[in-house]
Write an enzyme that holds these catalytic residues in place. Structure first.
Site, short mmCIF file in Angstrom:
data_model
loop_
_atom_site.label_atom_id
_atom_site.label_comp_id
_atom_site.label_asym_id
_atom_site.label_seq_id
_atom_site.Cartn_x
_atom_site.Cartn_y
_atom_site.Cartn_z
N GLU A 49 61.08 26.96 93.21
CA GLU A 49 60.64 25.77 92.51
C GLU A 49 61.50 24.58 92.92
OE1 GLU A 49 59.04 27.44 88.19
OE2 GLU A 49 61.01 26.48 88.33
N LYS A 84 57.31 35.85 85.23
CA LYS A 84 57.20 34.39 85.35
C LYS A 84 56.05 33.96 86.24
CE LYS A 84 62.06 33.30 84.38
NZ LYS A 84 62.53 34.66 84.13
N HIS A 91 73.54 29.48 81.22
CA HIS A 91 72.09 29.45 81.07
C HIS A 91 71.61 30.05 79.75
CE1 HIS A 91 71.63 28.11 85.23
NE2 HIS A 91 72.42 29.10 85.60
N ARG A 118 58.23 36.88 71.33
CA ARG A 118 58.98 37.45 70.20
C ARG A 118 59.50 36.32 69.32
NH1 ARG A 118 63.90 35.73 71.87
NH2 ARG A 118 64.39 35.85 74.09
#
Length: 495
Positions: free
Chosen positions: A200, A116, A235, A292
């Site tokens: 974040e 990330k 999630h 993908r």
């Protein structure tokens, strides 16, 4: 030339890839574990190779076994589907070294977007909006406190590697930061072997919007519009739709261009997905890229008319995209429900068992991608998804109405499923109005509608049982009374 493809996967996605390959005149090779000896994808393929015990870490995740199966059968290419080895750069590299084509991006692209932090760094070069937060991995608690104070609470601690909500912690106030950071690092190490985390700003009411992209080896990259994936549990997505109910044409164009730029930032080839979060003011921020094919790719196929698997294969063969961005448009609306073998009334825990009754819905605008049939067992070793139920209509309301009808026509007995939950969502005002976010399950779902659905299914089961008994009784009576050459004594002895 590409005459034979090995599909390094199982279940519905293996079948889905094989069907497109067959339409292109390409032979297919299935791989299977002990648990999948009788699986539909094994029976459908032109060839099948056994690769080991049921556990995926002894079969579907063993790189050498997959490559050896491809070499043994003379496969020109390998399609990894999603999950398993689909985003494994080491696998991609070893496939290339074996002289076999991987139907997917380069290992370098996977590495950039698989982390990330490196993905955010690549996106930053194109001035793509990023959620305010740390530039890189957090080295110590003091640095974490300083950054948290700068961007303000609540904050989100996230693992640099992996996904699925692991290594993720929301921190509401400063005194909780140290403990939550330790937990996030520990979970990230356990899940991914990498304890790197970053910070974040926490977007309180986010929507999850992703853009499908396609790139070829000739430098062409396009996006095929967005998918809304905000209805999630743990999630992870449960319901997806295209297009989003809230994006304006202007925001769609901006996000689409950003998605294309992200793909350019890593020289992307093939099908991929660029994910964003959207706040309540419709500000969007780059989240990550999945290198993908996505589980939810059918909704994009339904609204664009493009077979994404065929496009992946064409790109891998070296062909240029046959369309440009201006050639693409959205036709109608599509919704996908992931039909899991899970109990929504018990925190969506997996519920394995035998499919005593399995009848899929049919009709115009209804598609079912599955890998099971009546009488089969749901194995404990893999993801509990049974099927993907997709509907398409001229508009969002029609797609929802078709989904409600299709759910009622989908009969599964023997295990708990997410069908009832899907009907609950389709009928909830927050969903029908388009006014929802990733907290939908937490805010609204309490299981009551699901209980009604279970009662209805029980009633159906009882009626089916009675019908079967009556049918059997009539058949016996018919044979005993009506068949010439058989006495009733002889018939009773045969029964």
């Amino acid at each position: 030339m590409m005459n034979k493809i090995l599909i390094a996967n199982r279940g519905e996605i293996a079948l889905r890839i094989m069907r497109s390959a067959r339409e292109m005149g390409i032979k297919t090779v299935a791989v299977y574990s002990d648990a999948d000896r009788q699986a539909l994808h094994v029976r459908y393929a032109d060839e099948a190779v056994h690769i080991g015990p049921s556990a995926s870490n002894q079969s579907y995740l063993v790189i050498e076994k997959i490559i050896n199966a491809a070499v043994k059968t003379g496969a020109d290419a390998i399609h990894p589907g999603y999950g398993f080895l689909s985003e494994n750069a080491d696998f991609a590299r070893k496939v290339k070294q074996a002289g076999i084509k991987l139907i997917g991006p380069s290992p370098e692209s996977m590495e950039i977007m698989g982390d990330k932090l490196s993905a955010k760094a690549a996106a930053k070069k194109y001035n793509i909006p990023l959620v305010p937060g740390s530039e890189g991995a957090i080295a110590d608690e003091q640095e974490a406190k300083r950054i948290a104070q700068e961007i303000g609470f609540p904050i989100l601690i996230k693992a640099s590697a992996g996904g699925g909500g692991k290594g993720m912690r929301v921190v509401e106030k400063a005194e909780d930061l140290e403990e939550q950071m330790h937990r996030a690092i520990s979970e990230a190490k356990s899940a991914f072997g990498d304890g790197s985390v970053f910070i974040e700003r926490y977007v309180a009411s986010p929507r999850h919007i992703e853009f499908q992209i396609l790139g070829d080896t000739h430098g062409n990259i396009v996006h095929l519009f967005e998918r809304e994936c905000s209805v999630q549990r743990r999630h992870q997505k449960v319901i997806e739709e295209a297009p989003s109910a809230v994006l304006t044409p202007e925001i769609r164009a901006k996000m689409g261009q950003c998605a294309v730029d992200v793909a350019k930032a890593c020289n992307y080839i093939g099908a991929g997905t660029v994910e964003f979060i959207l706040d309540e003011k419709l500000n969007f921020y780059f989240l990550e890229m999945n290198t993908r094919l996505q589980v939810e790719h059918p909704v994009t196929e339904m609204v664009t008319g493009i077979d994404l698997v065929k496009e992946q294969i064409k790109v891998a063969k070296g062909e240029a995209l046959s369309f440009k961005q201006e050639d693409l448009s959205i036709s109608g609306h599509a919704i996908e429900l992931r039909v899991y073998a899970e109990d929504p009334n018990n925190d969506f825990l997996p519920d394995i068992g035998k499919l005593k009754k399995y009848k899929i819905p049919q009709g115009t605008g209804v598609r079912v991608d599955d890998g099971f049939e009546e009488g089969m067992d749901i194995p404990i070793f893999y993801d509990p998804m049974i099927a993907k139920l997709i509907t398409h209509g001229e508009n969002r309301k029609e797609a929802i109405d078709k989904m409600i009808r299709a759910i009622k026509d989908y009969h599964i007995l023997g295990i708990e499923t997410t069908l009832g939950f899907g009907r609950f969502v389709m009928q909830h005002e927050a969903f029908t109005s388009g006014n929802f976010d990733t907290h939908f399950v937490k805010k609204y779902f309490n299981g009551k509608v699901e209980e009604e659905f279970v009662e209805e299914e029980a009633e159906v089961a009882a009626l089916l049982a009675i019908s079967a008994i009556e049918k059997n009784k009539k058949q016996i009576e018919h044979k005993v009374v009506g068949q010439s050459g058989y006495s009733s004594w002889r018939m009773r002895s045969r029964l």
